[in-house]
Design an enzyme around this catalytic site. Structure first.
Site, PDB file in Angstrom:
ATOM      1  N   LYS A 260      -0.543  -4.191  -3.410  1.00  0.00           N
ATOM      2  CA  LYS A 260      -1.847  -3.655  -3.012  1.00  0.00           C
ATOM      3  C   LYS A 260      -2.001  -2.250  -3.588  1.00  0.00           C
ATOM      4  O   LYS A 260      -1.421  -1.297  -3.075  1.00  0.00           O
ATOM      5  CB  LYS A 260      -1.996  -3.612  -1.493  1.00  0.00           C
ATOM      6  CG  LYS A 260      -3.353  -3.076  -1.040  1.00  0.00           C
ATOM      7  CD  LYS A 260      -3.455  -3.027   0.463  1.00  0.00           C
ATOM      8  CE  LYS A 260      -4.806  -2.480   0.911  1.00  0.00           C
ATOM      9  NZ  LYS A 260      -5.007  -1.054   0.606  1.00  0.00           N
TER      10      LYS A 260
ATOM     11  N   ASP B 159       9.961   5.477  -9.964  1.00  0.00           N
ATOM     12  CA  ASP B 159       9.485   6.078 -11.211  1.00  0.00           C
ATOM     13  C   ASP B 159      10.231   7.365 -11.552  1.00  0.00           C
ATOM     14  O   ASP B 159      10.413   7.690 -12.730  1.00  0.00           O
ATOM     15  CB  ASP B 159       7.982   6.359 -11.130  1.00  0.00           C
ATOM     16  CG  ASP B 159       7.147   5.100 -11.335  1.00  0.00           C
ATOM     17  OD1 ASP B 159       7.735   4.055 -11.670  1.00  0.00           O
ATOM     18  OD2 ASP B 159       5.917   5.168 -11.163  1.00  0.00           O
TER      19      ASP B 159
ATOM     20  N   SER C 253       0.812  -1.206   0.000  1.00  0.00           N
ATOM     21  CA  SER C 253       0.000   0.000   0.000  1.00  0.00           C
ATOM     22  C   SER C 253       0.856   1.273   0.000  1.00  0.00           C
ATOM     23  O   SER C 253       1.582   1.534  -0.946  1.00  0.00           O
ATOM     24  CB  SER C 253      -0.957  -0.036   1.196  1.00  0.00           C
ATOM     25  OG  SER C 253      -1.915   0.975   1.142  1.00  0.00           O
TER      26      SER C 253
END
Length: 555
Positions: free
Chosen positions: A318, A304, A293
């Site tokens: 998740k 990223d 999460s």
């Protein structure tokens, strides 16, 4: 007709309300009509069961079971929270509760203190790891569930509570005053070497970002020039805190995550809003299969933007967002309302709960349906199965004998005995399990059961079972028996062969008695494969740079 009992009045009221809804919708294709119709059926069913069922029923319990069964059809994160569980839910989201500040549990049928949190009433009042809990105020708790004991220990701040414990042959009564307990999201931070800082982030409750900021500022004041952020075993939590933590390392105005759901109201884009604390410090993030999460948002966003090298193992996967919605009678429902997408555009949700196999089980997203995305530098990353590390470190396996000794509480019990016999030990980074201590542990095992099955013995058992099933057993019976004799383990020899495994377990158990949770973390860093790999990468700037460039990405 039988007279209805008082406990069904609420059910009747629900029935009346749903009948009102039924009259409001005449189109059977209308979803609202369908909801109202089925609510009325449900209320009628409970009413008739209460009237006619041969034995007394508990309508509240039946309804709760029904709600749980209904929500099981959705996903594991959508759950009903009744009023009596609201304190536990508040603890999960805020990290705050009124109590004595101790983790309790049941070991071999005994309710005991497993970890008093440093600086809180239980520890300050003298409660220790291994103390058996006998009474809480006037309530005998020897046979109670630990969840019930926990409720008795909790209460408003500044209220008294008496805890009676058994310690060895002694029985002690300890008077404590409950306090507001705020569990830090950063139980430990420190320096791995003169240049490298380390921050252990275990949760994302309220103030997680403030806890990380404070730790980083302190470490920088001590002269660190690079950082390891550890989110292994972190189950996640508040989305906003994840965004704030990413903002410590990337510039203002950058997208961290966006949420997309069925309702427009849950669609949102979360961007960094502040000047970063340090946008250039070389950064490694440690992840594993239990990082989930919000932990995945932090790791994924930093990956990223090519801002950090990720080391460890693939995360949990998740990518679902939950929203808490208040219901009547102080209950609430935590419901999945959206999926989140990190800066590259990928959603890392690994299980598709909307589709199930022939057995009704939710299915993992197949590799063939995973899509490629790109980081800022053009590195290829995939959606649909968690966050993958830039450098993988295999999960450490422990010997069966070490597992057995821990599972049967022999390591735990020796830690308690050692603490009673030794007033102090060296710091977590300096304390060692000497051969003398180890010999004392072996002696403590005399007369105790700790048998186990080795991996090879289990393989032979499987071979024997399948041979019998497939009618080959008679042909290879002699060979199987011969194998059994050759690999039959010697517990005494395994205590020598796997000495280091057992020493590592003893080290953390003993250190916990003197230095609590922080000490366990600090001691474990000495032989941590992911930490060692982090230092290796941080010491080689050219390698770190290559890991963050598309054409040279290494697994």
């Amino acid at each position: 007709m039988m007279k209805l009992k008082n406990k069904t009045v609420l059910v009747l009221l629900a029935s009346v309300l749903t009948l009102g809804l039924l009259f409001s919708f005449s189109n059977k294709d209308d979803k609202l009509f369908s909801i109202a119709k089925n609510l009325d059926i449900f209320a009628s069913l409970i009413r008739e069961l209460d009237s006619y069922y041969v034995d007394e029923i508990d309508p509240e319990k039946l309804v709760t079971v029904g709600i749980a069964a209904m929500l099981e059809e959705l996903d594991p994160y959508t759950e009903f929270i009744p009023e009596e569980n609201s304190d536990d839910f508040r603890l999960m989201t805020t990290g705050e509760y009124g109590g004595v500040g101790a983790l309790i549990g049941n070991r071999t049928g005994i309710n005991m203190i497993l970890m008093p949190y440093k600086g809180f009433p239980a520890q300050v009042g003298g409660l220790r790891i291994g103390d058996e809990i006998l009474m809480v105020d006037t309530v005998n708790v020897r046979e109670k569930l630990t969840s019930d004991i926990s409720k008795l220990l909790k209460g408003p701040a500044n209220t008294p509570v008496m805890v009676e414990v058994k310690r060895g042959d002694d029985t002690l009564s300890v008077n404590l005053t409950r306090k507001k307990i705020v569990i830090s999201n950063v139980p430990y931070y420190g320096k791995l070497d003169e240049q490298t800082g380390y921050i252990k982030l275990t949760d994302f409750t309220t103030n997680a970002s403030a806890d990380v900021r404070k730790a980083l500022i302190d470490l920088k004041s001590q002269g660190i020039t690079r950082l390891v952020l550890d989110v292994r075993d972190n189950p996640g939590g508040i989305l906003k805190e994840a965004v704030e933590i990413v903002n410590l390392f990337i510039p203002k105005g950058k997208e961290v995550v966006k949420t997309i759901g069925k309702l427009e109201s849950v669609n949102a884009v979360y961007k960094t809003t502040k000047t970063p604390l340090d946008k250039d410090i070389p950064l490694v993030v440690l992840i594993n299969e239990r990082s989930a999460s919000a932990a995945e948002i932090v790791a994924g966003a930093l990956q990223d933007y090519d801002r950090a090298v990720l080391i460890g193992r693939k995360t949990f996967g998740k990518g679902l967002v939950q929203t808490s919605i208040p219901l009547s009678y102080n209950s609430q429902v935590k419901v999945t309302t959206a999926k989140y997408y990190i800066p590259s555009g990928r959603c890392i949700q690994a299980i598709d709960y909307s589709n199930r196999d022939e057995n009704g089980n939710s299915i993992a997203i197949p590799d063939s349906l995973r899509k490629e995305f790109k980081t800022k530098n053009g590195r290829i990353v995939l959606d649909g199965a968690g966050i993958e590390p830039d450098t993988k470190v295999e999960l450490k396996s422990y010997s069966p004998i070490a597992y057995s000794l821990v599972a049967r509480n022999h390591v735990f019990d020796f830690g308690t005995e050692f603490f009673r016999a030794n007033k102090e030990i060296a710091s977590p980074r300096e304390f060692e399990i000497t051969d003398k201590i180890y010999d004392g542990f072996i002696k403590s095992l005399e007369g105790k059961e700790y048998d186990y099955t080795t991996y090879v013995e289990k393989s032979i058992e499987d071979l024997e079972k399948y041979a019998q099933k497939e009618k080959y057993y008679d042909e290879i019976k002699v060979q199987i028996e011969d194998l059994k004799k050759k690999v039959s383990h010697s517990k005494e020899q395994d205590l020598v062969t796997f000495k280091q495994d057992i020493k590592d377990a003893l080290l953390e158990e003993i250190v916990s008695r003197y230095y609590f949770q922080e000490g366990i973390i600090e001691a474990s860093l000495r032989k941590d494969a992911e930490v060692e790999k982090s230092l290796e990468v941080l010491n080689d700037r050219s390698r770190m740079t290559k890991l963050l460039i598309a054409s040279n990405r290494s697994k």
